[in-house]
Design a protein around this motif. Structure first.
Motif, short mmCIF file in Angstrom:
data_model
loop_
_atom_site.label_atom_id
_atom_site.label_comp_id
_atom_site.label_asym_id
_atom_site.label_seq_id
_atom_site.Cartn_x
_atom_site.Cartn_y
_atom_site.Cartn_z
N LEU A 91 51.01 -0.98 0.89
CA LEU A 91 49.98 -1.58 1.73
C LEU A 91 50.55 -2.70 2.59
N THR A 92 51.57 -3.39 2.11
CA THR A 92 52.15 -4.46 2.91
C THR A 92 52.81 -3.92 4.18
N ASP A 93 53.19 -2.65 4.18
CA ASP A 93 53.73 -2.03 5.39
C ASP A 93 52.61 -1.52 6.30
N MET A 94 51.50 -1.06 5.70
CA MET A 94 50.38 -0.53 6.48
C MET A 94 49.56 -1.63 7.14
N ASN A 95 49.46 -2.77 6.47
CA ASN A 95 48.54 -3.82 6.87
C ASN A 95 49.23 -4.78 7.83
N MET A 96 48.64 -4.96 9.00
CA MET A 96 49.24 -5.85 10.00
C MET A 96 49.07 -7.32 9.63
N HIS A 97 48.07 -7.61 8.79
CA HIS A 97 47.87 -8.98 8.30
C HIS A 97 48.13 -8.99 6.80
#
Length: 230
Positions: free
Chosen positions: A218-224
């Motif tokens: 998710l840290t790669d998917m999420n822009m924030h």
């Protein structure tokens, strides 16, 4: 066929100054099994609740079975979720005043589609519980009399009954030891395979990724990447 797709999703909790989620795009194909990882606080549980229609994003769109989902009214989202999404909650959300069997049968009471997909709901509930290795003598007991690991299996059976198009599993193995955890995942995978149910499986444990079609962080998917309530 795409079971669920997200486009330009932004979600912010009322008391926060920045977005918890800023997901440009995500899609899940029919029958696909995806492992979603990410550290505590990365927004995993928030993302699942948005995907399930429990919370509505401030921006962007979600489609369920190629039909608009996120822009529906709350009651219509509830209906679509009941018909097409099985959810294994991190805290199980079983009803303490109901028996094991009655907890598993709940989705069939709320969804005519899932009830019709299961010609004999009680028989199917018993089959699922047996497949997930819950002892037969537990079926008529209140769920409060079960161990945490047994309650986790009841929650899985409830999510699976009626062949939902999508199964969302939020840390479903957290209460299981190593041996029971691996066996549980194999059984869950097999039930999803038989029903051609898509699986979105969230866990902190990277050793569980072997049997999944895709592994996402998710840290790669999420822009924030702000603090989160997950």
């Amino acid at each position: 066929m795409t079971v669920m797709s997200l486009e330009k999703i932004r979600f912010r909790w009322p008391d926060q100054d920045t977005d918890t989620l800023n997901i440009p795009a995500f899609s899940l194909a029919k029958g696909e099994k995806v492992f979603l990882k990410g550290p505590s606080g990365s927004g995993k549980s928030t993302l699942l609740s948005v995907m399930a229609g429990i919370h509505k994003p401030q921006q962007g769109s979600i489609h369920l079975l190629d039909q608009p989902f996120s822009n529906l009214s709350s009651s219509k989202r509830d209906r679509q979720r009941a018909d097409h999404i099985g959810y294994i909650f991190q805290q199980f959300n079983l009803l303490p005043y109901l028996s094991v069997l009655d907890n598993v049968l709940l989705p069939c009471h709320f969804s005519a589609r899932r009830r019709q997909a299961t010609q004999h709901p009680t028989r199917e509930a018993r089959r699922l519980l047996q497949a997930l290795q819950l002892p037969a003598e537990c079926l008529d007991r209140p769920v409060t009399q079960l161990s945490i690991g047994q309650q986790q299996r009841v929650a899985a059976a409830r999510a699976l009954i009626g062949q939902p198009a999508l199964l969302i599993a939020d840390e479903p193995t957290s209460a299981l030891d190593h041996e029971n955890r691996n066996h549980f995942i194999r059984l869950l995978m097999e039930e999803c395979r038989q029903a051609n149910t898509s699986l979105l499986f969230v866990s902190h444990d990277p050793t569980l990724t072997t049997d999944f079609d895709r592994v996402l962080d998710l840290t790669d998917m999420n822009m924030h990447k702000p603090g989160d309530r997950s």
